[in-house]
Design a protein around this motif. Structure first.
Motif, short mmCIF file in Angstrom:
data_model
loop_
_atom_site.label_atom_id
_atom_site.label_comp_id
_atom_site.label_asym_id
_atom_site.label_seq_id
_atom_site.Cartn_x
_atom_site.Cartn_y
_atom_site.Cartn_z
N GLY B 372 0.78 -1.17 -0.06
CA GLY B 372 0.00 0.00 0.05
C GLY B 372 0.77 1.12 -0.12
N VAL B 373 1.84 1.42 0.99
CA VAL B 373 2.82 2.56 0.99
C VAL B 373 3.56 2.69 -0.51
CG1 VAL B 373 5.09 3.26 1.78
CG2 VAL B 373 3.38 2.36 3.40
N ALA B 374 4.08 1.66 -1.01
CA ALA B 374 4.59 1.65 -2.20
C ALA B 374 3.74 2.24 -3.49
CB ALA B 374 5.21 0.43 -2.67
N VAL B 375 2.49 1.80 -3.27
CA VAL B 375 1.50 2.01 -4.38
C VAL B 375 1.33 3.58 -4.31
CG1 VAL B 375 -0.97 1.90 -5.25
CG2 VAL B 375 0.64 0.01 -5.06
N PHE B 376 0.90 3.93 -3.03
CA PHE B 376 0.73 5.30 -2.62
C PHE B 376 1.51 6.32 -2.95
CE2 PHE B 376 -0.55 8.69 0.40
CZ PHE B 376 -1.97 8.85 0.34
N ALA B 377 2.76 6.09 -2.78
CA ALA B 377 4.00 6.88 -2.88
C ALA B 377 4.30 7.10 -4.40
CB ALA B 377 5.30 6.35 -2.33
N LEU B 378 3.98 5.90 -5.11
CA LEU B 378 4.18 6.16 -6.67
C LEU B 378 3.09 6.93 -7.17
CD1 LEU B 378 5.41 2.43 -7.34
CD2 LEU B 378 6.93 4.43 -7.57
N LEU B 379 1.90 6.93 -6.89
CA LEU B 379 1.04 7.56 -7.53
C LEU B 379 1.07 9.12 -7.26
CD1 LEU B 379 -2.39 5.32 -6.66
CD2 LEU B 379 -1.26 5.73 -8.80
N ALA B 380 1.48 9.12 -5.91
CA ALA B 380 1.77 10.37 -5.43
C ALA B 380 2.97 11.39 -6.31
CB ALA B 380 2.06 10.75 -4.04
N PHE B 381 3.80 10.56 -6.69
CA PHE B 381 5.05 10.88 -7.53
C PHE B 381 4.57 11.26 -8.95
CE2 PHE B 381 8.35 9.29 -10.65
CZ PHE B 381 8.81 10.24 -10.48
N VAL B 382 3.53 10.34 -9.49
CA VAL B 382 3.08 10.80 -10.85
C VAL B 382 2.30 11.96 -10.69
CG1 VAL B 382 1.46 10.03 -12.59
CG2 VAL B 382 3.06 8.12 -11.56
N ALA B 383 1.53 12.14 -9.85
CA ALA B 383 0.70 13.32 -9.67
C ALA B 383 1.68 14.68 -9.43
CB ALA B 383 -0.30 13.29 -8.54
N SER B 384 2.83 14.41 -8.66
CA SER B 384 3.80 15.40 -8.55
C SER B 384 4.24 15.99 -9.78
CB SER B 384 4.86 15.15 -7.50
OG SER B 384 5.93 14.13 -8.18
N LEU B 385 4.35 15.20 -10.85
CA LEU B 385 4.98 15.38 -12.23
C LEU B 385 4.29 16.66 -12.81
CD1 LEU B 385 6.27 12.03 -13.36
CD2 LEU B 385 7.48 13.97 -12.16
N PHE B 386 2.94 16.63 -12.53
CA PHE B 386 1.97 17.61 -13.21
C PHE B 386 2.19 18.92 -12.29
CE2 PHE B 386 0.33 13.62 -14.35
CZ PHE B 386 0.17 13.52 -15.75
#
Lengths: 84, 494
Positions: B372-386
């Motif tokens: 869960g942590v890994a998925v959450f952090a990766l999704l936040a990373f993708v969103a941070s690119l915008f």
């Protein structure tokens, strides 16, 4: 009873501490004192005051009484002999 | 050469922080209570700094100086008031009360505490879900901050996504390997480190420009409006609503709220409370003044870069600038770790186990938490690119979302008459309204709803009032459910 009534005074005290951490009386003032705008000094002094009063709040035992608990003795609190 | 040195320092420091976490992990037990709460054994210094370092995020460290640079040093007043004074008072009113309750009943999360009090799995999952929702932009904020920090430090040689990716990788690695004890220990090291380094930086820069008086003079020459209190974006409405929404929001942040359960004694909470205003001021004063003074310095801050690394690059040696950025990134990493760790306990304890899979083994639960942590952090990373907004805007959105939880929770803590339906109405309705406001700015096809009204007043403040009104009025017209038990929150007598 008088002790817990005195504790009530902490509520307006905290309200004033929060409200005037923002230097409202100096709104629009642009005086510079000792290298910084004077309203920054107000804020610095005010946060110092907060720490002093917070420590008084804790040491007087109001911290526990505020939650309906008795202060533990020996924690540096000036309880006196009036508890019984 | 200097580029290699800078990057070496940044990566080296991150590895060092990871090593501290691993050592702490080695001494920890493998129970959930230790993983999430370090067995409630955190002492004053560690509690103080772990809370401090959690606040010490990209929002304070880069966002703050950026705003002071753009709009004036009043940001110091806003943050000092909300963090140093209002949060301290809430630390007592919400934090100490929660500590007393948690100590009696063994709670680990806010949702668990409320769910047990009102006998409602739905409320428990709702509180956890709302918390996870607003945690997302805040984790994203750390990644944005790290990305921008490395751009500033390396003059753009390391791209924005590179810095964000680096901090994401360390974040995941760290949370998966350590636990609350590890996070608490690195937070302490980092809190002390950042506090010292920011003062050294301020003294270094100020002496290079000829003293604080000269720095302020140059600032006023460039921006005369910075000298007077108020003006520009700093209207009374902005100051009051920002201070209130952020301070209340901070108390409901999973990683801060969970700190209310970890102290080893009430004494620890007291001492932290007393020292708080001064500690906050010690950090904010040099950091934000550097940002404000930078307007009078001959530095060129590129679009989208952070002010602080640019100033340090100009006035201090490259190794020192790199050290500050490394420290800040590590602090952001540990903030994010605390968030992810608390978020994962919210998810597994309040959503996964009670709602999805009640029979999951501990081993399975631990895996769900880590994935869960890994998925959450990766999704936040993708969103941070915008890069959907400035650091302050993104942070403020998250804080306000959390702030909407605070008044219903206060009702539950202090008013026995609060009912389950009252809580659900008080939490759900303002959240839906605020989400509509936030999403209307992101989704292109709908008209954007205003975030502030009448000169800087934040709509979230109005929604906070609504949350309190709903909780109280719905509680008054509904009956207590059979499963609810107000005595769970009693803290007097034995």
């Amino acid at each position: 009873m008088s002790r817990s009534r005195r504790d009530i005074a902490w509520i307006p005290t905290f309200a004033v501490l929060v409200a005037f951490a923002v230097p409202w009386p100096l709104w629009g003032v642009d005086l510079t004192v000792a290298g910084l705008p004077v309203w920054i000094w107000w804020h610095v002094a005010w946060l110092g005051l907060c720490t002093v009063l917070f420590s008084l709040f804790v040491r007087s035992g109001a911290w526990e009484r505020g939650m309906g608990r008795r202060p533990e003795s020996g924690a540096g609190s000036a309880l006196g002999g009036d508890r019984r | 050469m200097t580029l290699g040195l800078s990057l070496g320092i940044v990566v080296g420091y991150l590895l060092f922080a990871l090593a501290v976490g691993l050592v702490a992990y080695r001494v920890s037990e493998t129970t959930a209570e230790d993983y999430y709460l370090a067995s409630r054994s955190i002492g004053t210094v560690v509690l103080l700094f772990t809370t401090f370092a959690t606040l010490l995020s990209a929002f304070t460290f880069f966002g703050g100086p950026n705003l002071a640079f753009a709009a004036g040093p009043e940001w110091l007043i806003v943050m000092g008031t909300l963090d140093g004074v209002l949060f301290a008072v809430l630390w007592y009113v919400i934090g100490y009360k929660q500590w007393l309750i948690g100590d009696r009943n063994g709670y680990v999360t806010l949702g668990e505490m409320l769910g047990d009090r009102f006998g409602s799995v739905g409320l428990r999952a709702l509180v956890a879900g709302v918390s996870l929702l607003w945690l997302f932009p805040y984790v994203m904020l750390q990644q944005m901050g790290a990305g921008e920090a490395l751009v500033g430090l390396t003059d753009g040689v390391v791209p924005y996504w590179g810095g964000a990716a680096l901090v994401t990788a360390f974040m995941i690695l760290y949370v998966v390997l350590a636990g609350m004890r590890g996070v608490a220990w690195t937070d302490t090291v980092q809190g002390l480190f950042m506090l010292s380094v920011v003062w050294i930086a301020a003294v270094w820069v100020v002496s290079a420009v000829g003293g604080a008086g000269a720095a302020t003079g140059a600032m006023l020459d460039a921006r005369p409006d910075f000298g007077s209190f108020g003006g520009g974006i700093y209207t009374p409405g902005f100051i009051i609503s920002t201070a209130i929404t952020i301070a209340f929001g901070v108390t409901m942040f999973p990683q801060i709220n969970q700190r209310f359960f970890v102290a080893n004694s009430g004494e620890t909470l007291k001492r932290s409370f007393v020292l708080w205003p001064v500690l906050v001021l010690l950090l904010f004063l040099p950091a934000f003044m550097l940002g404000a003074w930078a307007v009078g310095m001959p530095v060129d801050v590129p679009e989208g870069a952070n002010v602080l690394p640019v100033v340090l690059n100009e006035y201090t040696p490259a190794w020192f600038a790199a050290l500050v950025v490394a420290g800040a990134m590590a602090a952001m990493m540990s903030s994010s770790d605390s968030m992810l760790l608390s978020g994962s306990s919210y998810f597994t304890r309040d959503v996964y186990r009670p709602v999805i899979n009640a029979d999951a083994s501990e081993r399975r639960e631990a895996w769900v938490a880590r994935i869960g942590v890994a998925v959450f952090a990766l999704l936040a990373f993708v969103a941070s690119l915008f890069r959907p907004g400035t650091l302050i805007e993104v942070g403020d959105t998250a804080f306000s979302g959390f702030a909407l939880l605070a008044l219903p929770v206060l009702c539950a803590l202090y008013w026995d008459r609060t009912t389950r339906t009252g809580m659900i109405a008080g939490v759900l309705v303002p959240q839906i309204a605020y989400l509509a406001v936030v999403l209307s700015a992101v989704v292109g096809d709908v008209p954007t709803l205003p975030r502030t009204v009448a000169g800087g007043w934040d709509v979230a403040l109005g929604l906070m009032v609504l949350s309190a009104l709903l909780t109280v009025s719905v509680s008054l017209v509904t009956a207590r459910t059979a499963d609810s038990d107000a005595s769970r929150f009693a803290v007097t007598g034995d």
